[in-house]
Design an enzyme around this catalytic site. Structure first.
Site, short mmCIF file in Angstrom:
data_model
loop_
_atom_site.label_atom_id
_atom_site.label_comp_id
_atom_site.label_asym_id
_atom_site.label_seq_id
_atom_site.Cartn_x
_atom_site.Cartn_y
_atom_site.Cartn_z
N GLY A 9 0.84 -1.20 0.00
CA GLY A 9 0.00 0.00 0.00
C GLY A 9 0.87 1.24 0.00
CB SER A 13 -1.77 2.74 3.35
OG SER A 13 -0.76 1.74 3.39
CB THR A 35 14.91 -4.65 5.94
OG1 THR A 35 13.83 -3.75 5.67
CG2 THR A 35 14.41 -6.08 6.10
CG HIS A 50 7.98 1.38 12.70
ND1 HIS A 50 6.86 0.69 12.32
CD2 HIS A 50 8.17 2.34 11.76
CE1 HIS A 50 6.39 1.20 11.19
NE2 HIS A 50 7.17 2.21 10.83
NE ARG A 54 9.22 -4.35 17.00
CZ ARG A 54 9.88 -3.42 16.35
NH1 ARG A 54 9.27 -2.67 15.45
NH2 ARG A 54 11.15 -3.21 16.59
#
Length: 170
Positions: A9, A13, A35, A50, A54
């Site tokens: 996407g 998104s 990565t 990010h 988590r």
């Protein structure tokens, strides 16, 4: 052979959030396969955001290119993302499409042979503004070809549109 869920996407998104929810539904201890190379401070902040999303159920493995050197047998792995991974091949191959695509496909083939539950995030670059310079146009082509290559192998494919997942294969 990996069971592959491919999620693609546009920017913002909801790809990563959706992929993370899937991984958490499928495993009590998913693996986040990061990565990215950290190119600048702005990007470092994106990576940090990010990471903060988590919790302690997650194991993080950072790998810029050689995904296959890690053994993920029997695990649920969220690879985020193909675009950043592919950027590393493009850069390291002096921005030559053919060499980058060949190297990335070869590495993907080795990696996807593992018996794992693989959730893969990528970007649809060809749906937005036409890139203004040659290098950006070359990368958009490279990304499109790699997305096609992975999507053909995937068991399930989702397109994310404004935070809504649309199943297009599987």
């Amino acid at each position: 052979m990996a069971s592959i869920t491919f999620i693609t996407g546009g920017a913002r998104s909801g790809k990563s959030s959706f992929a993370q929810r899937l991984a958490e539904q499928q495993s009590d201890n998913p693996v986040y396969l990061a990565t990215a190379r950290i190119w600048d401070e702005d990007f470092a902040q994106r990576v940090k955001r990010h990471q903060d999303d988590r919790d302690d159920r997650w194991q993080t493995v950072e790998e810029e290119k050689e995904l296959s050197k890690h053994d993920f047998t029997g695990q649920t792995v969220l690879m985020d993302c193909v675009t950043l991974w592919l950027t590393n091949f493009f850069h390291d191959n002096d921005y030559k499409i053919d060499g980058a695509l060949e190297a990335a496909k070869a590495e993907w083939e080795r990696f996807a042979k593992q018996d794992m539950n693989l959730i893969v995030v990528s970007n649809e670059l060809g749906m937005g503004v036409h890139p203004e310079n040659e290098l950006a146009r070359k990368f958009a082509d490279l990304q499109g070809w790699m997305n096609q290559f992975i999507a053909q192998q995937a068991d399930t494919v989702f397109l994310m549109v404004s935070g809504i997942e649309v199943k297009i294969k599987g």
